[in-house]
Motif scaffolding. Structure first.
Motif, short mmCIF file in Angstrom:
data_model
loop_
_atom_site.label_atom_id
_atom_site.label_comp_id
_atom_site.label_asym_id
_atom_site.label_seq_id
_atom_site.Cartn_x
_atom_site.Cartn_y
_atom_site.Cartn_z
N CYS A 114 0.85 -1.20 0.00
CA CYS A 114 0.00 0.00 0.00
C CYS A 114 0.88 1.24 0.00
O CYS A 114 2.07 1.18 0.31
CB CYS A 114 -0.94 0.01 1.20
SG CYS A 114 -0.12 0.15 2.79
N LYS A 115 0.27 2.37 -0.31
CA LYS A 115 1.04 3.63 -0.28
C LYS A 115 1.07 4.20 1.13
O LYS A 115 2.06 4.78 1.54
CB LYS A 115 0.41 4.64 -1.24
CG LYS A 115 0.48 4.18 -2.70
CD LYS A 115 0.20 5.34 -3.65
CE LYS A 115 0.28 4.87 -5.08
NZ LYS A 115 -1.04 4.87 -5.74
N THR A 116 -0.04 4.02 1.85
CA THR A 116 -0.10 4.53 3.23
C THR A 116 -0.67 3.46 4.14
O THR A 116 -1.74 2.90 3.85
CB THR A 116 -0.99 5.79 3.30
OG1 THR A 116 -0.40 6.80 2.47
CG2 THR A 116 -1.10 6.30 4.72
N LEU A 117 0.04 3.18 5.22
CA LEU A 117 -0.44 2.23 6.21
C LEU A 117 -0.90 3.01 7.43
O LEU A 117 -0.07 3.62 8.14
CB LEU A 117 0.69 1.25 6.59
CG LEU A 117 0.36 0.21 7.66
CD1 LEU A 117 -0.77 -0.71 7.22
CD2 LEU A 117 1.60 -0.61 8.02
N ASP A 137 10.09 1.68 4.86
CA ASP A 137 11.14 2.46 4.17
C ASP A 137 11.47 1.83 2.82
O ASP A 137 11.59 2.52 1.81
CB ASP A 137 12.42 2.52 5.03
CG ASP A 137 12.23 3.45 6.23
OD1 ASP A 137 11.23 4.19 6.26
OD2 ASP A 137 13.08 3.41 7.15
N GLU A 138 11.62 0.50 2.81
CA GLU A 138 12.00 -0.19 1.57
C GLU A 138 10.94 -0.03 0.47
O GLU A 138 11.26 -0.06 -0.71
CB GLU A 138 12.22 -1.69 1.85
CG GLU A 138 13.57 -1.95 2.50
CD GLU A 138 13.70 -3.38 3.05
OE1 GLU A 138 14.74 -3.66 3.68
OE2 GLU A 138 12.76 -4.19 2.87
N ASN A 142 4.05 5.24 3.51
CA ASN A 142 3.86 6.15 4.65
C ASN A 142 3.27 5.35 5.81
O ASN A 142 2.29 4.63 5.64
CB ASN A 142 2.86 7.26 4.30
CG ASN A 142 3.33 8.10 3.14
OD1 ASN A 142 4.46 8.57 3.15
ND2 ASN A 142 2.47 8.28 2.15
N LEU A 143 3.86 5.52 6.98
CA LEU A 143 3.35 4.84 8.17
C LEU A 143 2.74 5.89 9.09
O LEU A 143 3.45 6.75 9.61
CB LEU A 143 4.51 4.11 8.88
CG LEU A 143 4.18 3.38 10.17
CD1 LEU A 143 3.17 2.26 9.94
CD2 LEU A 143 5.45 2.80 10.80
N LEU A 144 1.41 5.83 9.25
CA LEU A 144 0.73 6.87 10.03
C LEU A 144 0.04 6.24 11.24
O LEU A 144 -0.72 5.28 11.09
CB LEU A 144 -0.31 7.58 9.16
CG LEU A 144 0.22 8.26 7.90
CD1 LEU A 144 -0.95 8.90 7.15
CD2 LEU A 144 1.26 9.31 8.23
#
Ligand code: NAD
Ligand code: MG
Length: 388
Positions: A114-117, A137-138, A142-144
């Motif tokens: 996914c693009k954003t988690l 990172d790899e 985005n981790l929100l």
């Protein structure tokens, strides 16, 4: 159009996520919804939101779910493998809101697709923060955080340089037993512990809030998300749950984030980050802010946070050990096999045991799963040996 998957759709966070999404329905397409056992609610959600795939973890409910969704163009699946497979479907935004360690592998796989988690499953960071961060990172994911305190920190950091952060203060409501003596806490039952004064949440996190294990997990979560050391993270008891976190910077200035005690704000922020979008939810009035109380956490009555700090100092797989011991102890408390205060005793014993163990400390999924399984067994065995 944005595509979205929700793991744990039938839970407290999952339902609020769907409420928030329904306010922005025009540009959001739901790909996946999953649940565990509540087949009626999962079917209702699927009928309303028309995802491409629906997965129920409990395989014995597969036929029932298929029947409830027959005639609709929805792929209906069941079982753990099907959930992990659904996490491999490429989407823009994933809500990881399964409760407990079961959510970790889902977060880890979703982070690759996914693009954003949007991460409500704080256990993912407690058990394997560095591995999850590395995976994000790899894959440039985005981790929100979707935890009110950590969403607050993220909001305070908007436009700031992370290197200028001196410390964070995360607040804790104090839960239903804020004023209880140790003696009074000894005999409380699960329904008393789950009766949170401010927040409406799933049963497990509600009881974790009463024991302060939720705050303990959040200290580790803050460390993993924002690269902070133990002594940069403070906990402050704030019974009104209006100030969610405070960030202190290297020039002495501090920024706090305030909001109502519900998760819609944090979910809406993660859904629209780095922008904001109009959200229909209660507003705080100036009157609500007239009396805000803060006090220090009493480590003697609530040892969970110091246990988390010990886990941080130990490093390695201690987060996974901490979480597994806490989850197993909570199961035992729910089954009325141990008392409320025994949960902390068992977590402490599990950390002692880990310190003496010769397991590999390397952070891999297999090692984390091993630590989880072995610690659950250890806690269970403590019970048959003597404890409580
Ligand atoms: P919940 O118990 O209400 O919901 C949990 C969801 O996970 C449900 O959809 C359930 O069906 C699903 N589930 C449970 N076990 C499963 C399994 N083995 N496999 C697949 N699915 C499974 O919990 P919640 O309160 O919504 O919390 C979800 C997560 O969010 C937790 O990690 C919690 O710590 C975190 N969180 C919750 C809140 C809150 O306000 N509720 C706030 C911050 C963080
Ligand atoms: Mg929280």
């Amino acid at each position: 159009m944005r595509s979205v998957s929700i793991f744990g759709a039938t839970g407290s966070i999952g339902q609020t996520t769907l409420d928030v999404i329904s306010q922005q329905a025009d540009d959001i397409e739901i790909k996946v919804l999953t649940g565990n056992g509540n087949v009626a609610l999962l079917a209702k959600q699927a009928q309303q939101f028309k995802p491409k795939t629906v997965v129920i973890a409990d395989e014995s409910k597969h036929a029932q779910l298929q029947q409830l969704l027959s005639g609709l163009d929805i792929s209906v699946q069941a079982g753990r493998d099907a959930i992990l497979q659904a996490a491999r479907i490429d989407v823009d935004w994933v809500m990881s809101a399964v409760v407990g360690f079961a959510g970790f592998e889902i977060s880890l796989i979703a982070a690759q697709h996914c693009k954003t988690l949007a991460l409500a499953n704080k256990e993912s960071l407690v058990c394997g923060g560095p591995l999850l961060r590395k995976t994000c990172d790899e894959h440039a994911t985005n981790l929100l955080p979707v935890d009110s305190e950590h969403s607050a920190i993220l909001q305070c950091l908007n436009g700031e340089n992370l290197n200028t952060v001196e410390r964070v203060i995360i607040t804790a409501s104090g839960g239903p037993f804020r004023k209880y003596t140790l003696k009074e806490m000894r005999d409380v039952d699960a329904s008393q512990a789950a009766a949170h004064p401010n927040w409406s949440m799933g049963q497990r996190i509600s009881i974790d809030s009463a024991s302060m294990f939720n705050k303990a997990m959040e200290v580790i979560e803050a460390k993993e998300l924002f690269d902070l050391s133990n002594d940069q993270i403070e906990v402050l008891v704030h019974p009104q749950s209006i100030v969610h976190s405070i960030v202190g910077f290297n020039d002495g200035n501090m920024i706090a984030q305030l909001g109502p005690a519900n998760m819609a704000g944090a979910i809406g922020y993660a859904l629209n980050w780095p922008e904001r979008a109009v959200l229909d939810q209660p507003r705080l009035s100036a009157k609500d802010l007239v009396s805000l109380d803060f006090s220090e956490l009493d480590d003697k009555r609530f040892p969970a946070v110091s246990l988390a700090r010990r886990a941080i100092d130990m490093g390695g797989l201690s987060g996974a050990v901490f979480n597994a011991a806490k989850e197993q102890a909570l199961d035992l408390f729910l089954a009325q096999r141990i008392g409320f205060l025994d949960m902390a005793t068992l977590v402490e014993r599990a950390l002692d045991h880990y310190m003496l163990s010769d397991w590999s400390r390397e952070m891999s999924l297999a090692n984390i799963q091993f630590a989880d399984e072995t610690t659950r067994e250890f806690v269970q065995n403590c019970l048959t040996e003597d404890v409580a």
